[in-house]
Design a protein around this motif. Sequence first.
Motif, mmCIF file in Angstrom:
data_model
loop_
_atom_site.group_PDB
_atom_site.id
_atom_site.type_symbol
_atom_site.label_atom_id
_atom_site.label_comp_id
_atom_site.label_asym_id
_atom_site.label_seq_id
_atom_site.Cartn_x
_atom_site.Cartn_y
_atom_site.Cartn_z
ATOM 1 N N VAL A 101 0.838 -1.200 0.000
ATOM 2 C CA VAL A 101 0.000 0.000 0.000
ATOM 3 C C VAL A 101 0.873 1.250 0.000
ATOM 4 O O VAL A 101 0.631 2.192 -0.761
ATOM 5 C CB VAL A 101 -0.968 -0.006 1.208
ATOM 6 N N GLY A 102 1.894 1.260 0.842
ATOM 7 C CA GLY A 102 2.755 2.431 0.988
ATOM 8 C C GLY A 102 3.377 2.890 -0.315
ATOM 9 O O GLY A 102 3.419 4.085 -0.600
ATOM 10 N N ARG A 103 3.817 1.959 -1.137
ATOM 11 C CA ARG A 103 4.499 2.357 -2.372
ATOM 12 C C ARG A 103 3.541 2.844 -3.448
ATOM 13 O O ARG A 103 3.956 3.443 -4.425
ATOM 14 C CB ARG A 103 5.388 1.238 -2.900
ATOM 15 N N GLN A 104 2.222 2.631 -3.275
ATOM 16 C CA GLN A 104 1.250 3.014 -4.294
ATOM 17 C C GLN A 104 0.241 4.069 -3.835
ATOM 18 O O GLN A 104 -0.463 4.654 -4.659
ATOM 19 C CB GLN A 104 0.456 1.783 -4.740
ATOM 20 N N ILE A 105 0.153 4.311 -2.545
ATOM 21 C CA ILE A 105 -0.909 5.161 -2.008
ATOM 22 C C ILE A 105 -0.904 6.565 -2.601
ATOM 23 O O ILE A 105 -1.954 7.100 -2.979
ATOM 24 C CB ILE A 105 -0.882 5.215 -0.453
ATOM 25 N N ASN A 106 0.268 7.199 -2.702
ATOM 26 C CA ASN A 106 0.321 8.569 -3.211
ATOM 27 C C ASN A 106 -0.196 8.651 -4.643
ATOM 28 O O ASN A 106 -0.918 9.583 -4.992
ATOM 29 C CB ASN A 106 1.731 9.131 -3.110
ATOM 30 N N HIS A 107 0.151 7.680 -5.462
ATOM 31 C CA HIS A 107 -0.309 7.661 -6.851
ATOM 32 C C HIS A 107 -1.833 7.544 -6.918
ATOM 33 O O HIS A 107 -2.490 8.280 -7.658
ATOM 34 C CB HIS A 107 0.354 6.507 -7.608
ATOM 35 N N HIS A 108 -2.389 6.640 -6.155
ATOM 36 C CA HIS A 108 -3.830 6.399 -6.217
ATOM 37 C C HIS A 108 -4.649 7.494 -5.533
ATOM 38 O O HIS A 108 -5.763 7.803 -5.962
ATOM 39 C CB HIS A 108 -4.166 5.022 -5.626
ATOM 40 N N ILE A 109 -4.118 8.077 -4.490
ATOM 41 C CA ILE A 109 -4.866 9.125 -3.782
ATOM 42 C C ILE A 109 -4.953 10.391 -4.623
ATOM 43 O O ILE A 109 -5.908 11.166 -4.500
ATOM 44 C CB ILE A 109 -4.262 9.393 -2.379
ATOM 45 N N GLU A 110 -3.973 10.606 -5.513
ATOM 46 C CA GLU A 110 -4.006 11.772 -6.397
ATOM 47 C C GLU A 110 -5.286 11.783 -7.237
ATOM 48 O O GLU A 110 -5.861 12.845 -7.482
ATOM 49 C CB GLU A 110 -2.783 11.801 -7.314
ATOM 50 N N GLY A 111 -5.744 10.630 -7.675
ATOM 51 C CA GLY A 111 -6.987 10.539 -8.439
ATOM 52 C C GLY A 111 -8.191 10.984 -7.621
ATOM 53 O O GLY A 111 -9.097 11.650 -8.135
ATOM 54 N N ILE A 112 -8.197 10.625 -6.355
ATOM 55 C CA ILE A 112 -9.288 11.041 -5.467
ATOM 56 C C ILE A 112 -9.245 12.556 -5.271
ATOM 57 O O ILE A 112 -10.274 13.228 -5.297
ATOM 58 C CB ILE A 112 -9.210 10.302 -4.120
ATOM 59 N N TYR A 113 -8.052 13.099 -5.079
ATOM 60 C CA TYR A 113 -7.909 14.553 -4.944
ATOM 61 C C TYR A 113 -8.434 15.259 -6.193
ATOM 62 O O TYR A 113 -9.099 16.287 -6.095
ATOM 63 C CB TYR A 113 -6.444 14.939 -4.728
ATOM 64 N N GLN A 114 -8.111 14.719 -7.357
ATOM 65 C CA GLN A 114 -8.559 15.337 -8.604
ATOM 66 C C GLN A 114 -10.076 15.301 -8.732
ATOM 67 O O GLN A 114 -10.695 16.269 -9.157
ATOM 68 C CB GLN A 114 -7.905 14.647 -9.812
ATOM 69 N N ILE A 115 -10.694 14.197 -8.329
ATOM 70 C CA ILE A 115 -12.158 14.087 -8.364
ATOM 71 C C ILE A 115 -12.788 15.158 -7.465
ATOM 72 O O ILE A 115 -13.748 15.834 -7.855
ATOM 73 C CB ILE A 115 -12.617 12.672 -7.937
ATOM 74 N N ALA A 116 -12.241 15.321 -6.266
ATOM 75 C CA ALA A 116 -12.774 16.321 -5.323
ATOM 76 C C ALA A 116 -12.607 17.733 -5.877
ATOM 77 O O ALA A 116 -13.547 18.539 -5.843
ATOM 78 C CB ALA A 116 -12.074 16.193 -3.968
ATOM 79 N N ASP A 117 -11.433 18.045 -6.399
ATOM 80 C CA ASP A 117 -11.198 19.380 -6.952
ATOM 81 C C ASP A 117 -12.089 19.656 -8.157
ATOM 82 O O ASP A 117 -12.629 20.753 -8.305
ATOM 83 C CB ASP A 117 -9.733 19.561 -7.326
ATOM 84 N N ASP A 118 -12.262 18.654 -9.024
ATOM 85 C CA ASP A 118 -13.131 18.817 -10.193
ATOM 86 C C ASP A 118 -14.570 19.093 -9.768
ATOM 87 O O ASP A 118 -15.258 19.926 -10.365
ATOM 88 C CB ASP A 118 -13.076 17.591 -11.098
ATOM 89 N N ALA A 119 -15.031 18.400 -8.731
ATOM 90 C CA ALA A 119 -16.403 18.592 -8.243
ATOM 91 C C ALA A 119 -16.584 20.002 -7.675
ATOM 92 O O ALA A 119 -17.606 20.652 -7.914
ATOM 93 C CB ALA A 119 -16.744 17.540 -7.184
ATOM 94 N N ILE A 120 -15.596 20.470 -6.948
ATOM 95 C CA ILE A 120 -15.663 21.824 -6.388
ATOM 96 C C ILE A 120 -15.680 22.863 -7.508
ATOM 97 O O ILE A 120 -16.502 23.781 -7.507
ATOM 98 C CB ILE A 120 -14.497 22.082 -5.414
ATOM 99 N N LEU A 121 -14.787 22.702 -8.477
ATOM 100 C CA LEU A 121 -14.739 23.653 -9.589
ATOM 101 C C LEU A 121 -16.047 23.655 -10.374
ATOM 102 O O LEU A 121 -16.534 24.715 -10.776
ATOM 103 C CB LEU A 121 -13.567 23.340 -10.512
ATOM 104 N N GLU A 122 -16.608 22.485 -10.590
ATOM 105 C CA GLU A 122 -17.876 22.403 -11.315
ATOM 106 C C GLU A 122 -18.983 23.116 -10.544
ATOM 107 O O GLU A 122 -19.756 23.894 -11.112
ATOM 108 C CB GLU A 122 -18.267 20.952 -11.564
ATOM 109 N N SER A 123 -19.064 22.880 -9.248
ATOM 110 C CA SER A 123 -20.095 23.524 -8.430
ATOM 111 C C SER A 123 -19.912 25.031 -8.353
ATOM 112 O O SER A 123 -20.856 25.799 -8.541
ATOM 113 C CB SER A 123 -20.097 22.942 -7.014
ATOM 114 N N LEU A 124 -18.685 25.474 -8.089
ATOM 115 C CA LEU A 124 -18.418 26.906 -7.977
ATOM 116 C C LEU A 124 -18.551 27.608 -9.324
ATOM 117 O O LEU A 124 -18.850 28.802 -9.378
ATOM 118 C CB LEU A 124 -17.027 27.150 -7.388
ATOM 119 N N GLY A 125 -18.349 26.880 -10.407
ATOM 120 C CA GLY A 125 -18.482 27.439 -11.744
ATOM 121 C C GLY A 125 -19.916 27.788 -12.115
ATOM 122 O O GLY A 125 -20.160 28.460 -13.112
#
Length: 137
Positions: A101-125
Amino acid sequence: MNNARFQISVHILTLLAKADGEPMSSELIAGSININPVLVRKEISVLRKAGMVQSKEGKNGGCFLAKNAQNILLSDVYQVVRQDASVLGKSKNMPNPACLVGRQINHHIEGIYQIADDAILESLGKISLAEFTNKFE
């Protein structure tokens, strides 16, 4: 973005929209936000560089909106102040590379961060500064 820059910037822009073109001093704005005027001037500088605010020097000077509040989206403000960080934050921890998990977590969590940021931008837009300002009638 785990700081108050978005809220401070929206507060500044809302005050300026309510002022209807009349210049407002950083001291007056700071009094509304209840923060130091230096912090207000810092955010005004960022908003000026983004083309949202203009300033007028002199005794009757101050700042005012550079464009119609209908043409400023809250997503634009978010993008200006977000500092390349996800709304969920970033860990400075370096996980164990020997762990599955440790060697892959940062890579996979980046996708979750992107989903959250995209949702915020869409709503605020979908919300203009004018629409937000109308809440204060």
